[in-house]
Design a protein around this motif. Structure first.
Motif, PDB file in Angstrom:
ATOM      1  N   THR A 112      47.875 -28.765   7.080  1.00  0.00           N
ATOM      2  CA  THR A 112      47.477 -28.562   5.893  1.00  0.00           C
ATOM      3  C   THR A 112      46.738 -29.696   5.330  1.00  0.00           C
ATOM      4  OG1 THR A 112      49.291 -26.849   5.751  1.00  0.00           O
ATOM      5  CG2 THR A 112      47.669 -27.556   3.660  1.00  0.00           C
ATOM      6  N   MET A 115      41.139 -30.686   2.263  1.00  0.00           N
ATOM      7  CA  MET A 115      39.868 -30.261   2.175  1.00  0.00           C
ATOM      8  C   MET A 115      39.483 -29.920   3.970  1.00  0.00           C
ATOM      9  SD  MET A 115      37.390 -33.343   1.592  1.00  0.00           S
ATOM     10  CE  MET A 115      38.017 -34.924   1.880  1.00  0.00           C
ATOM     11  N   GLU A 116      38.702 -29.012   4.187  1.00  0.00           N
ATOM     12  CA  GLU A 116      38.219 -28.799   5.498  1.00  0.00           C
ATOM     13  C   GLU A 116      38.128 -30.127   6.430  1.00  0.00           C
ATOM     14  OE1 GLU A 116      38.140 -25.937   8.580  1.00  0.00           O
ATOM     15  OE2 GLU A 116      38.551 -25.383   6.731  1.00  0.00           O
ATOM     16  N   SER A 118      36.940 -32.043   9.855  1.00  0.00           N
ATOM     17  CA  SER A 118      35.550 -32.089  10.760  1.00  0.00           C
ATOM     18  C   SER A 118      36.400 -31.920  12.098  1.00  0.00           C
ATOM     19  CB  SER A 118      35.074 -33.392  10.771  1.00  0.00           C
ATOM     20  OG  SER A 118      35.648 -34.515  11.306  1.00  0.00           O
ATOM     21  N   LYS A 122      39.936 -33.218  13.514  1.00  0.00           N
ATOM     22  CA  LYS A 122      41.022 -32.319  14.166  1.00  0.00           C
ATOM     23  C   LYS A 122      41.317 -33.019  15.372  1.00  0.00           C
ATOM     24  CE  LYS A 122      39.563 -28.065  11.844  1.00  0.00           C
ATOM     25  NZ  LYS A 122      38.925 -26.708  12.085  1.00  0.00           N
ATOM     26  N   TYR A 142      45.250 -24.828  11.457  1.00  0.00           N
ATOM     27  CA  TYR A 142      44.839 -25.872  10.251  1.00  0.00           C
ATOM     28  C   TYR A 142      44.424 -24.824   9.075  1.00  0.00           C
ATOM     29  CZ  TYR A 142      43.382 -29.096  13.570  1.00  0.00           C
ATOM     30  OH  TYR A 142      43.637 -30.108  14.739  1.00  0.00           O
ATOM     31  N   ASP A 143      45.026 -25.478   7.634  1.00  0.00           N
ATOM     32  CA  ASP A 143      44.743 -24.673   6.447  1.00  0.00           C
ATOM     33  C   ASP A 143      44.429 -25.674   5.580  1.00  0.00           C
ATOM     34  OD1 ASP A 143      45.207 -22.440   4.824  1.00  0.00           O
ATOM     35  OD2 ASP A 143      47.315 -23.178   4.420  1.00  0.00           O
ATOM     36  N   VAL A 144      43.791 -25.251   4.555  1.00  0.00           N
ATOM     37  CA  VAL A 144      43.202 -26.076   3.386  1.00  0.00           C
ATOM     38  C   VAL A 144      44.036 -25.525   2.067  1.00  0.00           C
ATOM     39  CG1 VAL A 144      41.257 -26.717   2.040  1.00  0.00           C
ATOM     40  CG2 VAL A 144      41.034 -26.208   4.338  1.00  0.00           C
ATOM     41  N   SER A 146      43.796 -27.211  -1.614  1.00  0.00           N
ATOM     42  CA  SER A 146      43.204 -28.181  -2.473  1.00  0.00           C
ATOM     43  C   SER A 146      44.037 -29.033  -3.447  1.00  0.00           C
ATOM     44  CB  SER A 146      41.990 -27.885  -3.227  1.00  0.00           C
ATOM     45  OG  SER A 146      42.621 -26.601  -4.183  1.00  0.00           O
TER      46      SER A 146
END
Length: 182
Positions: A112, A115-116, A118, A122, A142-144, A146
């Motif tokens: 987590t 932000m996303e 790249s 990853k 993957y998780d975002v 904020s």
């Protein structure tokens, strides 16, 4: 009780898969059956209905899965229904799939980040995990979030590495609150 049921049936399926050398085949079938059951809640309701006799439930399972998955998996499903544990079938397959992954040294990582990430980031995270664990491969999720502000939280099994800014700020706050003013 639920954990014992999933472990008992999951271990039995794992042993059969290991002895027959069909680990990947059984894993793929378990994933497919698990998905089919999750995508059809009506079947789950039908199999859990108290007014439908056990023999009819076994026939339904046999009719649906025979020819689509191995005899061993159909037999396991029939046994689960016969013993009255159908509500545990999802956890049985989850347990079995996790055992196969562990046996093959495939880890599952939940990352987590604030932000996303790249593709390069990853790849770097996965490379670092492979270097610092016993695993030879990872299934990455993957998780975002904020609210982390920055950094990331990585969970592999029961291990958690939290390098988020939010956690660092909370730790700093606790330390400041603990300072005795003289």
């Amino acid at each position: 009780m639920a954990k014992l049921v999933s472990k008992t049936y999951g271990d039995a399926l794992f042993e059969v898969a290991l002895e027959s050398g069909r680990m990947d085949e059984f894993r793929d079938e378990a994933v497919a059956v698990k998905a089919a059951l999750n995508e059809n809640p009506e079947l789950f309701k039908l199999m859990s209905h108290p007014k439908i006799v056990k023999e009819e439930k076994i026939k339904i399972i046999t009719d649906i899965f025979t020819g689509k998955v191995s005899e061993e998996l159909v037999g396991l499903l029939r046994m689960i229904v016969d013993k009255g544990h159908f509500e545990q079938v999802d956890s049985v397959f989850t347990y079995f799939i996790d055992e196969v992954k562990e046996y093959k040294n495939i880890g599952t990582a939940y990352v987590t980040s604030a932000m996303e990430l790249s593709d390069a980031q990853k790849a770097a995270v996965e490379k670092r995990l492979l270097e610092t664990t016993k695993y030879v491969k990872f299934e990455m999720h993957y998780d975002v979030d904020s609210e982390l502000i920055g950094g990331m939280v990585i969970r592999v099994g029961d291990r958690v590495v939290d390098s988020s800014i939010r956690t660092k700020l909370e730790d700093m706050k606790k330390q400041l609150l603990n300072i005795q003013l003289g």
